[in-house]
Design an enzyme around this catalytic site. Structure first.
Site, PDB file in Angstrom:
ATOM      1  N   TYR A  69     -68.995  65.791 -15.907  1.00  0.00           N
ATOM      2  CA  TYR A  69     -67.819  64.984 -15.592  1.00  0.00           C
ATOM      3  C   TYR A  69     -67.306  65.102 -14.149  1.00  0.00           C
ATOM      4  O   TYR A  69     -67.021  64.088 -13.511  1.00  0.00           O
ATOM      5  CB  TYR A  69     -66.694  65.342 -16.573  1.00  0.00           C
ATOM      6  CG  TYR A  69     -65.339  64.777 -16.206  1.00  0.00           C
ATOM      7  CD1 TYR A  69     -65.059  63.421 -16.347  1.00  0.00           C
ATOM      8  CD2 TYR A  69     -64.339  65.602 -15.706  1.00  0.00           C
ATOM      9  CE1 TYR A  69     -63.810  62.899 -15.998  1.00  0.00           C
ATOM     10  CE2 TYR A  69     -63.093  65.083 -15.357  1.00  0.00           C
ATOM     11  CZ  TYR A  69     -62.829  63.743 -15.509  1.00  0.00           C
ATOM     12  OH  TYR A  69     -61.620  63.240 -15.168  1.00  0.00           O
ATOM     13  N   GLY A  98     -59.320  66.669  -7.117  1.00  0.00           N
ATOM     14  CA  GLY A  98     -57.938  67.124  -7.138  1.00  0.00           C
ATOM     15  C   GLY A  98     -57.038  66.080  -6.531  1.00  0.00           C
ATOM     16  O   GLY A  98     -57.242  65.701  -5.381  1.00  0.00           O
ATOM     17  N   ASN A 106     -61.176  77.054  -4.703  1.00  0.00           N
ATOM     18  CA  ASN A 106     -61.459  76.261  -5.903  1.00  0.00           C
ATOM     19  C   ASN A 106     -61.877  77.240  -6.995  1.00  0.00           C
ATOM     20  O   ASN A 106     -62.815  78.007  -6.805  1.00  0.00           O
ATOM     21  CB  ASN A 106     -62.591  75.267  -5.618  1.00  0.00           C
ATOM     22  CG  ASN A 106     -63.109  74.552  -6.864  1.00  0.00           C
ATOM     23  OD1 ASN A 106     -64.250  74.123  -6.893  1.00  0.00           O
ATOM     24  ND2 ASN A 106     -62.294  74.415  -7.893  1.00  0.00           N
ATOM     25  N   GLY A 107     -61.189  77.204  -8.103  1.00  0.00           N
ATOM     26  CA  GLY A 107     -61.545  78.099  -9.203  1.00  0.00           C
ATOM     27  C   GLY A 107     -60.305  78.697  -9.835  1.00  0.00           C
ATOM     28  O   GLY A 107     -59.182  78.222  -9.622  1.00  0.00           O
ATOM     29  N   CYS A 166     -60.357  71.399  -7.961  1.00  0.00           N
ATOM     30  CA  CYS A 166     -59.988  71.426  -6.543  1.00  0.00           C
ATOM     31  C   CYS A 166     -61.237  71.166  -5.717  1.00  0.00           C
ATOM     32  O   CYS A 166     -62.351  71.419  -6.161  1.00  0.00           O
ATOM     33  CB  CYS A 166     -59.444  72.793  -6.140  1.00  0.00           C
ATOM     34  SG  CYS A 166     -57.820  73.131  -6.826  1.00  0.00           S
TER      35      CYS A 166
HETATM   36  O1  LIG Z   1     -60.713  62.948 -24.686  1.00  0.00           O
HETATM   37  P1  LIG Z   1     -59.800  62.780 -23.518  1.00  0.00           P
HETATM   38  O2  LIG Z   1     -58.781  63.870 -23.440  1.00  0.00           O
HETATM   39  O3  LIG Z   1     -59.186  61.427 -23.464  1.00  0.00           O
HETATM   40  O4  LIG Z   1     -60.647  63.003 -22.191  1.00  0.00           O
HETATM   41  C1  LIG Z   1     -61.925  62.477 -21.956  1.00  0.00           C
HETATM   42  C2  LIG Z   1     -61.880  61.277 -21.063  1.00  0.00           C
HETATM   43  O5  LIG Z   1     -61.275  61.614 -19.794  1.00  0.00           O
HETATM   44  C3  LIG Z   1     -62.176  61.338 -18.729  1.00  0.00           C
HETATM   45  O6  LIG Z   1     -61.861  60.111 -18.108  1.00  0.00           O
HETATM   46  P2  LIG Z   1     -61.110  60.002 -16.671  1.00  0.00           P
HETATM   47  O7  LIG Z   1     -60.209  58.850 -16.671  1.00  0.00           O
HETATM   48  O8  LIG Z   1     -60.462  61.317 -16.336  1.00  0.00           O
HETATM   49  O9  LIG Z   1     -62.267  59.855 -15.607  1.00  0.00           O
HETATM   50  P3  LIG Z   1     -63.389  58.778 -15.242  1.00  0.00           P
HETATM   51  O10 LIG Z   1     -62.778  57.415 -15.158  1.00  0.00           O
HETATM   52  O11 LIG Z   1     -63.881  59.285 -13.929  1.00  0.00           O
HETATM   53  O12 LIG Z   1     -64.474  58.845 -16.266  1.00  0.00           O
HETATM   54  C4  LIG Z   1     -63.535  61.294 -19.370  1.00  0.00           C
HETATM   55  O13 LIG Z   1     -64.447  60.498 -18.663  1.00  0.00           O
HETATM   56  C5  LIG Z   1     -63.264  60.760 -20.759  1.00  0.00           C
HETATM   57  O14 LIG Z   1     -63.252  59.349 -20.780  1.00  0.00           O
HETATM   58  N1  LIG Z   2     -58.615  73.615  -9.765  1.00  0.00           N
HETATM   59  C1  LIG Z   2     -58.627  74.620  -8.925  1.00  0.00           C
HETATM   60  O1  LIG Z   2     -59.658  75.002  -8.412  1.00  0.00           O
HETATM   61  C2  LIG Z   2     -57.285  75.277  -8.696  1.00  0.00           C
HETATM   62  C3  LIG Z   2     -57.259  76.410  -7.688  1.00  0.00           C
HETATM   63  C4  LIG Z   2     -56.098  77.361  -7.939  1.00  0.00           C
HETATM   64  N2  LIG Z   2     -56.333  78.139  -9.127  1.00  0.00           N
HETATM   65  C5  LIG Z   2     -54.800  76.587  -8.035  1.00  0.00           C
HETATM   66  O2  LIG Z   2     -54.243  76.472  -9.109  1.00  0.00           O
HETATM   67  O3  LIG Z   2     -54.341  76.071  -7.042  1.00  0.00           O
END
Ligand SMILES: O=P(O)(O)OC[C@H]1O[C@H](OP(=O)(O)OP(=O)(O)O)[C@H](O)[C@@H]1O
Ligand SMILES: NC(=O)CC[C@H](N)C(=O)O
Length: 703
Positions: free
Chosen positions: A379, A135, A209-210, A106
């Site tokens: 990430y 998010g 967020n959290g 979030c």
């Molecule tokens: O092992 P997995 O479950 O497949 O998850 C890992 C992948 O997911 C994310 O990509 P994402 O498309 O979310 O984001 P990005 O394009 O910003 O890197 C991350 O960068 C990896 O590539």
């Molecule tokens: N990713 C988050 O920070 C989520 C905030 C909150 N726990 C929700 O589920 O809305």
């Protein structure tokens, strides 16, 4: 651009979808039942916005301004809607306007402008779009205008879906709070979109967020002892009510900063987990605080008001902003970005800024150690953000440097060689380039990412996730053919991405494929605000590195060591003595996370729960889409964008053909029943929609 061929013959599913409203949930929840590869329908399950009708619909917003007629089912992403031709529209009866995206966190923000004649909403909207990567499920803004009145707009969807110029212009007032959501607790229901609101005491809106780890205990306390009604499954609503209850205990007619600090100090003793929060008290000011371990990020910044010498300018004459990431500060022209410290609360009114650390220092009895989540650097965060004094970009470069050393060691050990380094876009690019330079091996962008596909690592269903990787990334054969390639990703979570892209690399002619991850193996759940899958879904869970390689069909897998990852971040701010690395080492910095809790959490997050959420999500979106159509259908409705009841009525009018005077058709009993079910799913319960548009808040544009 083609939207076909999705003719009757090619698209069996479309033909079976000939019933108002039942189509979208059916298509979405049962995408695996699709008879044959059909590009439109293979998007199903990833769609976030829908609208279904078997009646002519005025498409006032369309540049074409024409009506839809019933002939065929068609599903299109929002980004391509403008390319629909009159023929497409005339012969479609299902248009699902959506973006293929999901995310994992979030983002929160709050803004107080020094001049009461300025409007906060446009910049909060801007801030939320800069935090969109945190998010993508829901977005919301609440502002506070004259007489201390709150104005709200929130719904499921991306920022650009939820807010348009009209909505923003109706959010009156010079201070406000904003939120972009990916759920980690509760459900994806519309009613859990944030900011949340309570009217007592004083009127508070709240963004979080959290994730709390003692939600159940707090919920019991709020019910049994505080007698406060919690109307959703969201931990954020619980957190808000703990705060409100603590303020209520002062029993004062009017509160001051001291009372707010006391309330937050008590909250920090009561609430366990990861939380950064931005709140606003009606007519008073904005507030932010960060949990005692500082797990989730939060900062503040300021700028001189652009309105000089105005009669509306009071007190310090400065604008103030709270934001999850510093990128917002840069983009909105703020300066002096400062991280909120762990256990710190900041209260900003038009006359004063008050900051106070409310928890005992680390190392003392009851003191908590500062432990920011290291996965933010791996990430989540944007590379152009600086968090707790560390540039995310520089830390990713360092991850590339360290990983290069590890790769060199492994190659020497095994005698393997590599011809080229290829990143998995987007997040890993920074590290991969650095790694390639270190190894003196060419760096090539072998995978091209469809820029209109968002972050995707959490998807409601494994088959959807798998298909999505193929849609997101395309391999350029020239860069793979006959080569030993080293593919670099920021992390390997389920292994979905790795498995697919390794196959794509092989299909493109790669001789050998070695996979390198900037993060160590992920073997544990995250409990502090990242919706990591259950342990069993993690590819490294109970697998050795060799077994992971076998599973994802790589010739070899090379992981960063945890020590090197920590060093990659810590070297830029030695004051950061430790991090939350729980997804790698299973050590939870707050304590209180036992096997029973993890089992409980995993149950909640199981694929089943996800599927249910996904199924429940479409009607929710359909409702919000109805509003959009309703507002376009009649001038009366357009003035009540926030009024669900009127939107429903107006939509019913549209569905019945009343709005354009075309045809009249009463909804059948069955349809009315379906509508009721939709409303209940949308609320996530059978009661009133707490936090929804028509409860509690004064919206200046209602009747
Ligand atoms: O092992 P997995 O479950 O497949 O998850 C890992 C992948 O997911 C994310 O990509 P994402 O498309 O979310 O984001 P990005 O394009 O910003 O890197 C991350 O960068 C990896 O590539
Ligand atoms: N990713 C988050 O920070 C989520 C905030 C909150 N726990 C929700 O589920 O809305």
């Amino acid at each position: 651009m083609r939207f076909g061929p999705f003719s009757r013959k090619r698209c069996d599913r479309g033909l079976s979808c000939n019933k108002t409203k039942t189509c979208a949930p059916a298509c979405t929840a049962e995408s695996t039942l699709l008879p044959a590869p059909c590009e439109a329908h293979s998007l199903v399950g990833q769609l976030v916005t829908g609208f279904v009708s078997d009646q002519p619909l005025p498409l006032a917003s369309s540049p074409l301004g024409i009506h839809l007629t019933v002939l065929e089912c068609r599903i299109v992403p929002r980004s391509t809607v403008h390319l629909l031709t009159p023929t497409h529209l005339r012969f479609c009866f299902v248009i699902v306007v959506a973006d293929v995206a999901s995310s994992t966190m979030c983002g929160i923000t709050a803004l107080l402008l020094a001049s009461t004649e300025q409007s906060a909403a446009p910049e909060i909207n801007e801030a939320l779009s800069l935090l969109q990567h945190r998010g993508q499920d829901a977005a919301g803004i609440v502002t506070c205008g004259s007489k201390g009145r709150f104005y709200q707009c929130k719904a499921n969807g991306m920022v650009r879906d939820v807010f348009d110029v009209n909505a923003i212009s109706r959010l009156q007032g010079s201070m406000g709070v904003g939120h972009v959501r990916y759920p980690t607790a509760g459900s994806s229901a519309h009613s859990e979109a944030q900011p949340f609101y309570v009217n007592a005491p004083y009127g508070i809106t709240f963004a979080h967020n959290g994730n709390l780890i003692n939600t159940d205990e707090l919920r019991r306390f709020l019910d049994a002892d505080a007698h406060r009604h919690i109307n959703t499954d969201s931990d954020s609503e619980v957190l808000l009510n703990v705060f409100a209850n603590n303020l209520q205990k002062t029993g004062k007619f009017r509160i001051n900063e001291e009372d707010i600090f006391t309330a937050i100090r008590d909250l920090m003793k009561q609430c366990k987990g990861g939380y950064t929060c931005a709140a606003m008290i009606a007519g008073f000011g904005i507030i932010a605080f960060r949990d005692p371990n500082g797990i989730r990020p939060l900062g503040m910044c300021s700028r001189p008001s652009s309105v000089a010498d105005s009669e509306y300018l009071e007190g310090h004459g400065m604008d103030y902003l709270f934001t999850s990431e510093s990128v917002v500060c840069d983009a909105l022209g703020f300066e002096d970005f400062q991280d909120i410290k762990p256990g710190e609360a900041v209260i900003i009114t038009r006359h004063a800024v008050s900051r106070r650390i409310l928890t005992p220092p680390a190392g003392s009895q009851d003191g908590a150690a500062f432990s920011p989540d290291i996965f933010e650097y791996v990430y989540f965060a944007r590379p152009d953000s600086v968090m707790d004094g560390v540039s995310v970009y520089r830390s990713r470069m360092a991850m590339g440097d360290k990983l290069a050393d590890e790769v060199r060691r492994q190659l020497q050990k095994t005698g393997e060689t590599i011809d080229v380094v290829i990143p998995v876009p987007d997040t890993s690019r920074v590290a991969a380039l650095q790694l390639a330079q270190n190894l003196g091996v060419p760096y090539r962008e072998g995978f091209i990412k469809n820029r209109y596909v968002g972050r995707t690592f959490i998807m409601p269903g494994q088959s959807v996730r798998r298909k999505n990787v193929r849609r997101k990334l395309n391999a350029m054969a020239l860069e793979f053919n006959g080569k030993n390639v080293l593919i670099v990703d920021d992390s390997i979570v389920r292994g979905t991405t790795s498995k697919e892209i390794i196959q794509m690399a092989r299909d493109a002619g790669a001789r050998k494929v070695i996979m390198a991850s900037c993060a160590p193996p992920i073997r544990y759940s995250n409990v502090y605000g990242i919706d990591m899958p259950s342990r069993k879904e993690l590819v490294a869970y109970e697998r050795s590195v060799e077994q992971v390689a076998e599973y994802i069909q790589a010739d070899m897998v090379i992981y960063q060591t945890l020590e090197d990852l920590i060093d990659s971040v810590q070297q830029f701010n030695p004051e950061l003595k430790q991090f939350d690395c729980s997804v790698f080492d299973g050590k939870y910095v707050t304590g209180g996370v036992d096997a029973a809790y993890i089992a409980h959490l995993e149950h909640l997050r199981s694929e089943n729960a996800k599927a249910k959420k996904a199924a429940g999500k479409i009607p929710v979106i359909a409702e919000s889409q109805k509003k959009i159509y309703a507002s376009r259908a009649s001038p009366a409705a357009s003035s009540v964008a926030g009024d669900e009841k009127m939107a429903n009525e107006a939509t019913a009018a549209v569905l019945n053909g009343n709005a354009n005077g075309n045809r009249k058709r009463r909804l059948t009993d069955e349809e009315i029943e379906e509508e009721e079910e939709e409303k209940q799913q949308a609320a996530g319960c059978s009661g009133p929609m707490n936090g929804a548009d028509d409860i509690g808040l004064f919206n200046g544009w209602t009747r």
